[in-house]
Each structure stands twice: as structure tokens, then as C-alpha cells.
Design a protein around this motif. Structure first.
Motif, short mmCIF file in Angstrom:
data_model
loop_
_atom_site.label_atom_id
_atom_site.label_comp_id
_atom_site.label_asym_id
_atom_site.label_seq_id
_atom_site.Cartn_x
_atom_site.Cartn_y
_atom_site.Cartn_z
N PHE A 147 -4.84 -14.85 -1.64
CA PHE A 147 -5.40 -14.00 -0.44
C PHE A 147 -4.82 -13.34 0.25
O PHE A 147 -3.26 -13.35 0.90
CB PHE A 147 -5.25 -15.52 0.68
N PRO A 148 -4.58 -12.28 0.54
CA PRO A 148 -5.45 -11.16 -0.38
C PRO A 148 -5.19 -10.84 -1.61
O PRO A 148 -4.09 -10.56 -1.93
CB PRO A 148 -5.95 -10.41 1.02
N SER A 149 -5.64 -9.60 -1.79
CA SER A 149 -5.46 -8.89 -2.65
C SER A 149 -4.36 -7.37 -2.87
O SER A 149 -4.89 -7.08 -2.01
CB SER A 149 -6.66 -8.20 -4.09
N GLY A 150 -3.39 -7.31 -2.96
CA GLY A 150 -2.57 -6.63 -2.87
C GLY A 150 -3.06 -5.39 -3.75
O GLY A 150 -3.05 -4.12 -3.21
N HIS A 151 -3.27 -5.18 -4.52
CA HIS A 151 -3.80 -3.86 -5.44
C HIS A 151 -5.73 -3.33 -5.05
O HIS A 151 -5.18 -2.47 -5.20
CB HIS A 151 -4.13 -4.79 -7.03
N ALA A 152 -6.03 -4.49 -4.57
CA ALA A 152 -7.37 -3.89 -3.82
C ALA A 152 -6.93 -3.45 -2.79
O ALA A 152 -7.20 -2.09 -2.76
CB ALA A 152 -8.24 -5.24 -3.72
N ALA A 153 -5.98 -3.81 -2.35
CA ALA A 153 -5.74 -3.02 -0.47
C ALA A 153 -5.54 -1.32 -0.34
O ALA A 153 -6.01 -1.03 -0.35
CB ALA A 153 -5.15 -4.65 -0.13
N MET A 154 -4.76 -1.24 -1.90
CA MET A 154 -4.12 0.07 -2.18
C MET A 154 -5.34 0.52 -2.76
O MET A 154 -5.05 2.17 -2.63
CB MET A 154 -3.19 -0.26 -3.06
N GLY A 155 -6.11 -0.39 -2.97
CA GLY A 155 -6.95 0.86 -3.58
C GLY A 155 -8.20 1.33 -2.19
O GLY A 155 -8.27 2.82 -2.21
N PHE A 156 -8.00 0.45 -1.55
CA PHE A 156 -9.03 0.51 0.12
C PHE A 156 -8.35 1.68 1.08
O PHE A 156 -8.92 2.31 1.59
CB PHE A 156 -9.24 -0.79 0.08
N ALA A 157 -6.67 1.96 0.92
CA ALA A 157 -6.23 2.46 1.20
C ALA A 157 -6.46 3.99 1.02
O ALA A 157 -6.14 5.30 1.68
CB ALA A 157 -4.87 2.53 1.42
N ALA A 179 -16.60 6.92 -2.82
CA ALA A 179 -15.49 6.80 -4.34
C ALA A 179 -14.17 6.34 -3.71
O ALA A 179 -13.89 5.16 -5.03
CB ALA A 179 -15.39 8.50 -4.55
N ALA A 180 -13.54 6.13 -2.37
CA ALA A 180 -12.79 5.24 -2.21
C ALA A 180 -12.95 4.01 -2.08
O ALA A 180 -12.46 2.73 -1.95
CB ALA A 180 -11.66 5.64 -0.84
N LEU A 181 -13.93 3.36 -1.66
CA LEU A 181 -14.49 2.50 -1.16
C LEU A 181 -14.70 1.78 -2.84
O LEU A 181 -14.44 0.53 -3.26
CB LEU A 181 -15.55 1.81 -0.61
N GLY A 182 -15.20 2.29 -3.26
CA GLY A 182 -15.96 2.21 -4.86
C GLY A 182 -14.56 2.12 -6.01
O GLY A 182 -14.17 0.87 -6.33
N TYR A 183 -13.28 2.60 -5.56
CA TYR A 183 -11.84 2.18 -6.32
C TYR A 183 -11.23 0.90 -6.03
O TYR A 183 -10.64 0.04 -6.70
CB TYR A 183 -10.66 3.87 -5.76
N GLY A 184 -11.93 0.85 -4.51
CA GLY A 184 -11.12 -0.26 -3.79
C GLY A 184 -11.43 -2.10 -4.83
O GLY A 184 -10.72 -2.18 -5.35
N LEU A 185 -13.01 -1.26 -4.83
CA LEU A 185 -13.70 -2.76 -5.16
C LEU A 185 -13.57 -2.73 -7.07
O LEU A 185 -13.21 -3.72 -7.52
CB LEU A 185 -15.47 -2.34 -5.36
#
Length: 228
Positions: A147-157, A179-185
Motif C-alpha cells: 500500500f499503495p502502488s508505486g508503479h500505478a502512481a508513476m502512471g497516474f503522474a 489516456a493518462a488516467l487509463g495508463y495509471g490504471l
């Protein structure tokens, strides 16, 4: 640039309220465990963990945010040397701060090492040795880094870069934010499939990074600063 950038909070409210609704659903049900169970079988383990897409995202998916922040840092430093770059100074500062404060400080620097949530692959339900902990029940340092996800956080950035697009490019701007939100997901999905995170970890990463992004944009770019 800042004078033309008028932030409309629809993207912020839709994302944050939607993610909070899903986080509440995770708290009220066993979705965290149930969703992870789709990708795990006792005889095989995390059967889709080595699919090329998820492996590629794990190894290289951080690079877009790193490139974005690095490029912004170069322009930010160069704005004191090249007068033509000065109008981009505050925008670049926001891009650097979003990555440094969101995935960097809050997610990977504070919450992951100190919250202590075991990863799916470490809990007993999926062949591990630790007890499952819901996201609201921290275990303390040394108990896990789910908790939480570092990879997802970099995507959402990447949302920080998408919001920079001027509003006169309305449809394109909306598409890039989506698209940026989708990349984080997508980054988060990869970590769920690999047994690295629960879905609530991914959702919280989105909330944290989007909130930091919005607050920084509002503080530094919503209105012109004297001498900017």
C-alpha cells in the motif's frame, strides 16, 4: 501560458469521487481478495505474471513519467539561462513536483515502507505466509509494501502533463487526461495480475497523485504570479 490555463475541476472531481466510491466498495466487500484470486491458482501461481505486456510495463512503464519529469527539470533549470524558457518555468516546476512528491515522497517514501500491508503474493490465501490486511489496517514497518502502488502512481503522474494542454484544444485535452488516467490504471492492472498489489492499492495511488497534481496546478498555475 499560465494566463491561458484555466483549470476546470471536472477531471479532478470525477476521478477522485469515482475512485473513492470504488475504495469504499473494496472496504465493504472482499473485492480486493476476489479480484486477485482471478489471477491465481494454487498449482500454477500467478499464471499471467509473465505475459509480455505486464512484464514490459513492470520493467519500462515508469519511463514516461521519468522522461517527463527529467525534461521538465532541464527546462526549469534552463529558464534561468534562457529568457525564452521563462514562461514555462512554473509549469515545469509542477511537473517535477508531482513526480517528486506523489510517487516519490508520499507513495514510495512514506506509505509503502511504513504502512505495512502485505502484498497479495505474500498472504496465506495466495500461498504466502502472512495474514491479509485491508487497506485501512496498517501493520507497521517491515510487514509489507503493498500500500499503495508505486508503479500505478508513476502512471497516474502523467495526468500532470495532460492537464498542461491549453483548454482551446478541448477534445484533445480531454482525451489526453483520460489516456493518462487509463495508463495509471493499466500500470495498476499489471501489478494486480502479478500479485504485487490489490486493487485498492492502485485506486489509492490514483487519489494521491491526482490530488497532489490538482493542488499544485491550482497553487502555481491557476492565476498569474507577480513577475512570472
Amino acid at each position: 501560458m499560465a494566463e491561458r490555463l484555466v483549470l476546470r475541476p471536472w477531471w479532478f472531481w470525477c476521478t477522485v469521487l469515482g475512485f473513492f466510491a470504488l475504495i469504499g466498495l473494496c472496504a465493504a466487500t472482499d473485492i480486493d481478495l476476489a479480484l486477485s484470486a482471478w489471477f491465481y491458482t494454487p498449482d500454477v501461481g500467478w499464471r499471467y505474471a509473465d505475459v509480455w505486456l505486464w512484464r514490459w510495463l513492470f520493467e519500462y512503464g515508469l519511463r514516461p513519467a521519468i522522461v517527463m519529469a527529467s525534461g521538465a527539470l532541464v527546462v526549469l533549470i534552463g529558464s534561468w539561462l534562457h529568457r525564452a524558457w521563462q514562461p514555462y518555468r512554473r509549469a515545469c516546476l509542477v511537473l517535477v513536483l508531482v513526480v517528486a512528491l506523489g510517487p516519490g515522497l508520499v507513495v514510495n517514501g512514506i506509505l509503502k515502507p511504513y504502512w505495512g500491508r502485505p502484498r497479495p503474493r505474500h498472504v496465506a490465501a495466495f500461498g504466502g505466509m502472512q495474514m491479509y490486511h485491508p487497506w485501512w489496517r496498517p501493520s507497521g514497518p517491515g510487514s509489507g509494501k503493498s500500500f499503495p502502488s508505486g508503479h500505478a502512481a508513476m502512471g497516474f503522474a502523467m495526468v500532470a502533463g495532460a492537464v498542461l494542454i491549453p483548454r482551446r484544444y478541448g477534445p484533445w485535452r480531454h482525451a489526453m487526461i483520460g489516456a493518462a488516467l487509463g495508463y495509471g490504471l493499466l500500470m495498476g492492472c499489471g501489478r494486480i495480475v502479478q500479485g504485487g498489489h490489490f486493487v485498492s492499492d492502485v485506486l489509492w495511488s490514483g487519489v494521491i497523485v491526482v490530488l497532489i497534481t490538482y493542488l499544485l496546478w491550482r497553487t502555481l498555475l491557476a492565476r498569474p504570479l507577480p513577475g512570472g
